[in-house]
Scaffold this active site. Structure first.
Site, PDB file in Angstrom:
ATOM      1  N   GLY A 189      17.019  24.325 -29.119  1.00 39.10           N
ATOM      2  CA  GLY A 189      17.421  24.822 -27.804  1.00 39.10           C
ATOM      3  C   GLY A 189      17.269  23.835 -26.673  1.00 39.10           C
ATOM      4  O   GLY A 189      17.479  24.194 -25.512  1.00 39.10           O
ATOM      5  N   GLN A 190      16.903  22.581 -26.965  1.00 36.58           N
ATOM      6  CA  GLN A 190      16.793  21.611 -25.866  1.00 36.58           C
ATOM      7  C   GLN A 190      18.196  21.273 -25.360  1.00 36.58           C
ATOM      8  O   GLN A 190      19.080  20.916 -26.148  1.00 36.58           O
ATOM      9  CB  GLN A 190      16.071  20.330 -26.313  1.00 36.58           C
ATOM     10  CG  GLN A 190      15.820  19.387 -25.135  1.00 36.58           C
ATOM     11  CD  GLN A 190      15.037  18.128 -25.510  1.00 36.58           C
ATOM     12  OE1 GLN A 190      14.689  17.911 -26.675  1.00 36.58           O
ATOM     13  NE2 GLN A 190      14.761  17.309 -24.518  1.00 36.58           N
ATOM     14  N   ASP A 243      12.989  27.859 -13.037  1.00 32.05           N
ATOM     15  CA  ASP A 243      14.176  27.731 -13.889  1.00 32.05           C
ATOM     16  C   ASP A 243      15.332  28.484 -13.246  1.00 32.05           C
ATOM     17  O   ASP A 243      15.167  29.591 -12.721  1.00 32.05           O
ATOM     18  CB  ASP A 243      13.873  28.281 -15.289  1.00 32.05           C
ATOM     19  CG  ASP A 243      14.899  27.837 -16.312  1.00 32.05           C
ATOM     20  OD1 ASP A 243      14.536  27.032 -17.194  1.00 32.05           O
ATOM     21  OD2 ASP A 243      16.065  28.281 -16.233  1.00 32.05           O
ATOM     22  N   ILE A 244      16.520  27.892 -13.287  1.00 29.86           N
ATOM     23  CA  ILE A 244      17.697  28.490 -12.651  1.00 29.86           C
ATOM     24  C   ILE A 244      18.155  29.748 -13.389  1.00 29.86           C
ATOM     25  O   ILE A 244      18.864  30.585 -12.817  1.00 29.86           O
ATOM     26  CB  ILE A 244      18.829  27.432 -12.574  1.00 29.86           C
ATOM     27  CG1 ILE A 244      19.792  27.727 -11.450  1.00 29.86           C
ATOM     28  CG2 ILE A 244      19.534  27.260 -13.909  1.00 29.86           C
ATOM     29  CD1 ILE A 244      20.723  26.563 -11.125  1.00 29.86           C
ATOM     30  N   ASN A 302      10.740  22.703 -25.957  1.00 29.32           N
ATOM     31  CA  ASN A 302      11.864  22.645 -26.894  1.00 29.32           C
ATOM     32  C   ASN A 302      12.209  21.182 -27.153  1.00 29.32           C
ATOM     33  O   ASN A 302      12.364  20.398 -26.217  1.00 29.32           O
ATOM     34  CB  ASN A 302      13.084  23.368 -26.315  1.00 29.32           C
ATOM     35  CG  ASN A 302      12.875  24.859 -26.194  1.00 29.32           C
ATOM     36  OD1 ASN A 302      12.171  25.463 -26.991  1.00 29.32           O
ATOM     37  ND2 ASN A 302      13.486  25.460 -25.184  1.00 29.32           N
ATOM     38  N   HIS A 324       8.341  24.525 -20.344  1.00 32.66           N
ATOM     39  CA  HIS A 324       8.604  25.853 -19.783  1.00 32.66           C
ATOM     40  C   HIS A 324       7.268  26.590 -19.680  1.00 32.66           C
ATOM     41  O   HIS A 324       6.517  26.634 -20.654  1.00 32.66           O
ATOM     42  CB  HIS A 324       9.496  26.682 -20.704  1.00 32.66           C
ATOM     43  CG  HIS A 324      10.863  26.138 -20.960  1.00 32.66           C
ATOM     44  ND1 HIS A 324      11.990  26.674 -20.385  1.00 32.66           N
ATOM     45  CD2 HIS A 324      11.295  25.128 -21.747  1.00 32.66           C
ATOM     46  CE1 HIS A 324      13.059  26.009 -20.813  1.00 32.66           C
ATOM     47  NE2 HIS A 324      12.663  25.071 -21.641  1.00 32.66           N
ATOM     48  N   HIS A 354      10.366  18.419 -20.475  1.00 37.72           N
ATOM     49  CA  HIS A 354      10.001  19.518 -19.580  1.00 37.72           C
ATOM     50  C   HIS A 354       9.236  20.575 -20.360  1.00 37.72           C
ATOM     51  O   HIS A 354       9.565  20.867 -21.503  1.00 37.72           O
ATOM     52  CB  HIS A 354      11.230  20.144 -18.914  1.00 37.72           C
ATOM     53  CG  HIS A 354      12.307  20.546 -19.868  1.00 37.72           C
ATOM     54  ND1 HIS A 354      13.197  19.653 -20.395  1.00 37.72           N
ATOM     55  CD2 HIS A 354      12.631  21.747 -20.388  1.00 37.72           C
ATOM     56  CE1 HIS A 354      14.038  20.280 -21.200  1.00 37.72           C
ATOM     57  NE2 HIS A 354      13.704  21.561 -21.236  1.00 37.72           N
TER      58      HIS A 354
HETATM   59  P1  5GP Z   1      15.848  23.462 -22.485  1.00 40.19           P
HETATM   60  O1  5GP Z   1      16.942  24.392 -22.943  1.00 40.19           O
HETATM   61  O2  5GP Z   1      16.332  22.018 -22.509  1.00 40.19           O
HETATM   62  O3  5GP Z   1      14.535  23.650 -23.169  1.00 40.19           O
HETATM   63  O4  5GP Z   1      15.557  23.848 -20.978  1.00 40.19           O
HETATM   64  C1  5GP Z   1      16.363  23.473 -19.917  1.00 40.19           C
HETATM   65  C2  5GP Z   1      16.184  24.508 -18.849  1.00 40.19           C
HETATM   66  O5  5GP Z   1      16.678  23.983 -17.634  1.00 40.19           O
HETATM   67  C3  5GP Z   1      16.936  25.807 -19.106  1.00 40.19           C
HETATM   68  O6  5GP Z   1      16.009  26.890 -19.181  1.00 40.19           O
HETATM   69  C4  5GP Z   1      17.882  25.926 -17.923  1.00 40.19           C
HETATM   70  O7  5GP Z   1      18.023  27.256 -17.449  1.00 40.19           O
HETATM   71  C5  5GP Z   1      17.244  25.033 -16.886  1.00 40.19           C
HETATM   72  N1  5GP Z   1      18.178  24.418 -15.973  1.00 40.19           N
HETATM   73  C6  5GP Z   1      19.373  23.842 -16.279  1.00 40.19           C
HETATM   74  N2  5GP Z   1      19.960  23.358 -15.179  1.00 40.19           N
HETATM   75  C7  5GP Z   1      19.113  23.630 -14.146  1.00 40.19           C
HETATM   76  C8  5GP Z   1      19.178  23.354 -12.730  1.00 40.19           C
HETATM   77  O8  5GP Z   1      20.118  22.761 -12.210  1.00 40.19           O
HETATM   78  N3  5GP Z   1      18.131  23.803 -11.987  1.00 40.19           N
HETATM   79  C9  5GP Z   1      17.071  24.455 -12.522  1.00 40.19           C
HETATM   80  N4  5GP Z   1      16.105  24.847 -11.690  1.00 40.19           N
HETATM   81  N5  5GP Z   1      16.978  24.713 -13.846  1.00 40.19           N
HETATM   82  C10 5GP Z   1      17.984  24.306 -14.645  1.00 40.19           C
END
Ligand code: 5GP
Ligand code: ZN
Length: 119
Positions: free
Chosen positions: A98-99, A35-36, A92, A107, A105
């Protein structure tokens, strides 16, 4: 059609190699990358290569790939050596939860104490 790559999807672009990511595992059907914006010492995302907007639609449309994602999540935890101490797999679903990326995906979080219930 369900599962087809979406040109405007960040994670489809990571699957295609069009956006760089630190990939830690890959299988025929999945990719796992860091994760970034990590929320724990281990924070890896496991995604299906096929595009489904969330975990439930993945499970409905391609249950075998949903199983692959969960199996790979366990392998990531073993690779990262957090399987012994414990880790969390989070899916999520919906903006209220929080999605932010609409490509399913999981985590994988570990390497620190994880409170329950999460916020
Ligand atoms: P969500 O919030 O949808 O459950 O998770 C999305 C995740 O993707 C977040 O934890 C966010 O930090 C990660 N993310 C968003 N953009 C990027 C990216 O460009 N590269 C990587 N490696 N992770 C990303
Ligand atoms: Zn996608």
């Amino acid at each position: 059609m369900a599962g087809e790559a979406q040109s405007d999807c960040l994670f489809c672009k990571i699957v295609a190699g069009e956006v760089p990511a630190t990939i830690v595992r890959e299988s025929e059907t999945t990719v796992a990358f860091r994760d970034i914006n990590p929320q724990a010492p281990t924070h890896v995302l496991v995604i299906p290569k096929a595009h489904y907007p969330d975990a439930a639609s993945l499970a409905a449309g391609a249950p075998e790939i949903a199983a692959d994602v969960l199996r790979e999540a366990g392998q990531v935890a073993a690779d990262e050596k957090v399987d012994g101490s414990g880790y969390r797999v989070v899916l999520n679903t919906g903006s209220g939860a929080g999605q932010t990326v609409w490509h399913a995906h999981a985590h994988v979080l570990g390497g620190r104490g994880l409170n329950w219930p999460p916020g």
